[in-house]
Design a protein around this motif. Structure first.
Motif, PDB file in Angstrom:
ATOM      1  N   TRP A  58       1.773  32.895 -49.767  1.00 57.33           N
ATOM      2  CA  TRP A  58       0.456  34.123 -49.135  1.00 57.33           C
ATOM      3  C   TRP A  58      -0.376  33.295 -47.888  1.00 57.33           C
ATOM      4  CZ3 TRP A  58       0.982  38.968 -50.203  1.00 57.33           C
ATOM      5  CH2 TRP A  58      -0.383  39.594 -49.807  1.00 57.33           C
ATOM      6  N   THR A  62       4.357  33.845 -43.445  1.00 58.88           N
ATOM      7  CA  THR A  62       5.435  34.091 -44.953  1.00 58.88           C
ATOM      8  C   THR A  62       5.749  35.651 -43.825  1.00 58.88           C
ATOM      9  OG1 THR A  62       4.379  33.010 -46.648  1.00 58.88           O
ATOM     10  CG2 THR A  62       5.901  34.605 -46.915  1.00 58.88           C
ATOM     11  N   PHE A  63       4.951  36.192 -43.790  1.00 59.82           N
ATOM     12  CA  PHE A  63       5.196  37.894 -43.211  1.00 59.82           C
ATOM     13  C   PHE A  63       5.513  37.805 -41.281  1.00 59.82           C
ATOM     14  CE2 PHE A  63       2.109  38.172 -46.433  1.00 59.82           C
ATOM     15  CZ  PHE A  63       2.915  39.105 -47.422  1.00 59.82           C
ATOM     16  N   ALA A  67       8.775  39.615 -40.462  1.00 56.21           N
ATOM     17  CA  ALA A  67       9.611  40.587 -39.933  1.00 56.21           C
ATOM     18  C   ALA A  67      10.533  40.259 -38.782  1.00 56.21           C
ATOM     19  CB  ALA A  67       7.884  40.975 -39.224  1.00 56.21           C
ATOM     20  N   LEU A 116       7.619  40.832 -51.151  1.00 54.78           N
ATOM     21  CA  LEU A 116       7.189  40.221 -49.489  1.00 54.78           C
ATOM     22  C   LEU A 116       7.876  40.865 -48.948  1.00 54.78           C
ATOM     23  CD1 LEU A 116       6.842  36.210 -50.262  1.00 54.78           C
ATOM     24  CD2 LEU A 116       5.274  38.367 -50.260  1.00 54.78           C
ATOM     25  N   ARG A 117       8.444  41.527 -49.269  1.00 58.55           N
ATOM     26  CA  ARG A 117       9.637  42.018 -47.758  1.00 58.55           C
ATOM     27  C   ARG A 117       9.087  43.503 -48.329  1.00 58.55           C
ATOM     28  NH1 ARG A 117      15.745  41.204 -48.431  1.00 58.55           N
ATOM     29  NH2 ARG A 117      16.076  39.374 -46.907  1.00 58.55           N
ATOM     30  N   ALA A 120       5.106  43.494 -46.048  1.00 56.37           N
ATOM     31  CA  ALA A 120       5.345  42.597 -44.874  1.00 56.37           C
ATOM     32  C   ALA A 120       4.678  44.608 -43.865  1.00 56.37           C
ATOM     33  CB  ALA A 120       7.093  42.672 -44.814  1.00 56.37           C
ATOM     34  N   ASP A 123       1.661  44.628 -44.008  1.00 59.05           N
ATOM     35  CA  ASP A 123       1.188  43.588 -43.499  1.00 59.05           C
ATOM     36  C   ASP A 123       1.188  43.551 -41.563  1.00 59.05           C
ATOM     37  OD1 ASP A 123       0.083  40.482 -41.824  1.00 59.05           O
ATOM     38  OD2 ASP A 123       1.829  40.786 -41.611  1.00 59.05           O
ATOM     39  N   ARG A 178      -4.794  39.542 -40.929  1.00 60.53           N
ATOM     40  CA  ARG A 178      -3.669  40.212 -41.995  1.00 60.53           C
ATOM     41  C   ARG A 178      -3.862  40.810 -42.518  1.00 60.53           C
ATOM     42  NH1 ARG A 178       0.541  37.381 -38.584  1.00 60.53           N
ATOM     43  NH2 ARG A 178       1.800  38.491 -40.068  1.00 60.53           N
TER      44      ARG A 178
END
Length: 601
Positions: A58, A62-63, A67, A116-117, A120, A123, A178
């Motif tokens: 987190w 990571t993002f 991306a 997480l995808r 993204a 975010d 973010r």
């Protein structure tokens, strides 16, 4: 290649439950309660490892990687989640002394990468919206370019998050934020997506009408070696509605536990008739209505242009909409009461706080039960609506069903209660059910712009008058009118027919017509649409008795007729004990048997 008789593969989902289990090595039967316990141990390992990995990843970096879609060597990341996580070095950590097969690690990383995808995108949207957010006024400025544009409903949700964060920070300017600064790591669901693994962890076989799943399960909560992972062979029945379907492939299920035990969320691939958006000259337009789930109308294309009979069809939700509204109000009331008790418990003495926390737990359980009930009703309503609309399109010979684009559809101007009720309607679930049902018969579902569909005349594209109130529409120039939802259905069908040459489709989404074109739709009295079924109620008054006269009773008295009800239609009454329909009513004991029993005593 497309044409008459061609087929195309499509995936669909279904659920089932196992009814038998045996040890794959010894063949000894295993109780389903023991299977639920062992599956629970597996889900505990997956959930704990997934939560630890999400909290460790987190970070804004990571993002940024997700991306960009590139690894440290500037190579494109694989589509498979577990392969992308392995290349990036994102591996879960299990407790010391616990042995977990590598295929279970694949399941963990695949689920985490999917989460997480998905976040993204959120975010990137939070970063763009926070840069235009003014903490003093709590307003987000309009976007400068199309790249920063997001759906209005999504933007309002992010705006509420930014306002809450600004209040906690004393109203200081935030700048670009973010997602990791606005909210915490998401909770991971307790499930095991076996599709991310291979035959070393699970394999599925179909024998007749049975699904046989062989999967490795732990024999204890903390397995220390391979010997404490044993294969179990589970057997489940193929649902009855899939019998006879042209299923070409069965996929590994997702294992979850609910109140009834182990549940399989399965997927399969079947062959359905190939649908071509360019074929056909008739379309059905579906308009979402605040009073019922939806209404439909037909527009046809001929040598003289577009035409319609302006006679639509309105979906009858069988009273489920009223029940959903009642459950929604009950859930909101429980939420408000639990929130109030939570505020009181924050400053209450310890003994009072304990009692309040007990009440809060009970309220939360009741609210969860209400939510589960609403979900079941929404699913039933969505698929019943989809079947009715598909049958209506088939009877009319239409090859296209046009629905309103839900990303641009917002309910406004109907009051706070009605706006909230319409906003929580299961429209997206109904669209998914409609696309699934219509594809099975070769009908294409396409989304069209929703703006002005209920306010403009299909013939002259001028604003409609409301001589009879909100649900009435009339065009004095074209001399056409009727129910506003039926007029909107004609507009939606017209937009689908005119824009089908420019329709676009993204992977996993419906075909979409982005621009609303206009062409006059003349009123035609030809028979284009099916005649809607209108069940007539039984006549109770002034009807002759259909039962025999009572013995030993005054001959002038007959057995009274049953009480009139809206459920009494010409359709045959289901047999007593049939639980497959919501409309089933238990029948009263016949008066003749009662009289005979009294006579025998």
């Amino acid at each position: 290649m497309t044409g008459p008789g061609t087929t195309a593969p499509r995936q669909f989902a279904f659920t089932t439950r196992p009814y038998g289990a045996v040890d794959d090595a010894t063949g000894e039967p295993i109780g389903l309660d023991d299977v639920d316990t062992r599956v629970g141990w597996l889900l505990d390992l997956i959930t704990a490892a997934g939560a630890e990995l999400v909290s460790r990843l987190w970070l804004p970096a990571t993002f940024d990687v997700l991306a960009a879609g590139r690894d440290r060597h500037d190579r494109r990341l694989p589509v498979q989640g577990h392969a992308a996580a392995a290349r990036l070095g994102w591996n879960p950590i299990f407790p010391d002394g616990v042995y977990v097969p590598s295929r279970v690690t694949r399941v963990v990383t695949a689920q985490v990468m999917a989460t997480l995808r998905t976040l993204a995108y959120r975010d990137a949207a939070i970063t763009a919206l926070s840069a235009r957010f003014d903490p003093a006024t709590g307003v987000v400025a309009p976007p400068v370019g199309s790249a920063d544009d997001v759906p209005s409903g999504f933007a309002r949700g992010v705006q509420r998050q930014l306002v809450a964060r600004s209040r906690r920070g004393g109203g200081a300017p935030a700048g670009r934020l973010r997602i990791t600064e606005v909210q915490g790591p998401p909770q991971t669901s307790a499930m095991a997506r076996l599709s991310a693994a291979d035959r070393q962890l699970a394999q599925l076989a179909v024998t007749g009408d049975e699904l046989v799943l062989t999967v490795k399960l732990p024999t204890c909560p903390t397995p220390a070696g391979r010997a404490q992972w044993r294969r179990v062979r589970l057997t489940a029945a193929v649902p009855a509605h899939l019998h006879g379907r042209a299923v070409s492939d069965w996929h590994l299920p997702t294992l979850v536990l609910d109140r009834r035990g182990l549940l399989w969320r399965c997927a399969a691939t079947e062959l359905v008739p190939e649908a071509d958006l360019m074929d056909g000259a008739a379309a059905v337009g579906v308009d979402w209505s605040p009073s019922t789930l939806g209404a439909a109308a037909i527009a046809a294309e001929g040598p003289d242009g577009l035409s319609s009979d302006y006679l639509g069809w309105t979906y009858d939700d069988r009273g489920l909409g009223i029940k959903l509204a009642r459950l929604q109000a009950e859930g909101q009331m429980l939420h408000r009461k639990a929130a109030r008790l939570t505020r009181l418990a924050a400053t209450a003495p310890p003994e009072v706080r304990a009692r309040l926390e007990t009440k809060i737990a009970v309220l939360n359980d009741h609210r969860t039960a209400v939510g589960v009930k609403r979900g079941k009703i929404n699913r039933e309503l969505a698929f019943h609506f989809a079947r009715q609309v598909t049958d209506y399109a088939e009877a009319a010979g239409a090859q296209v069903i046009a629905v309103e684009d839900l990303t641009t559809l917002e309910t406004r101007g109907h009051g706070r209660v009605n706006n909230n009720r319409a906003a929580q309607s299961a429209r997206r679930q109904a669209v998914a059910a409609l696309a699934h049902t219509a594809t099975g018969v070769g009908v294409t579902v396409v989304s069209v712009p929703a703006r002005g569909s209920s306010a403009l005349c299909p013939g002259c594209d001028e604003p409609l008058a409301r001589p009879g109130g909100y649900h009435d529409a009339w065009c004095p120039r074209c001399r056409v009118g009727g129910n506003r939802d039926h007029m909107a259905g004609v507009n939606l069908a017209k937009r689908a027919l005119l824009g089908r040459n420019k329709a676009t489709r993204r992977r996993g989404q419906l075909s979409a017509v982005r621009v609303a074109e206009h062409a006059p739709v003349r009123r035609c009295r030809d028979k284009h649409g099916p005649t809607p079924s209108r069940p007539r109620h039984r006549r109770v008054r002034r009807s002759l008795p259909t039962t025999t006269r009572r013995l030993g009773v005054n001959s002038k008295q007959h057995v009274p007729a049953s009480q009139a009800s809206v459920w009494d239609t010409v359709k045959p009454i289901p047999p007593h004990g049939d639980a497959g329909s919501r409309d089933t009513r238990t029948s009263l004991s016949p008066a003749t048997s009662v009289a005979d029993s009294m006579k025998s005593t």
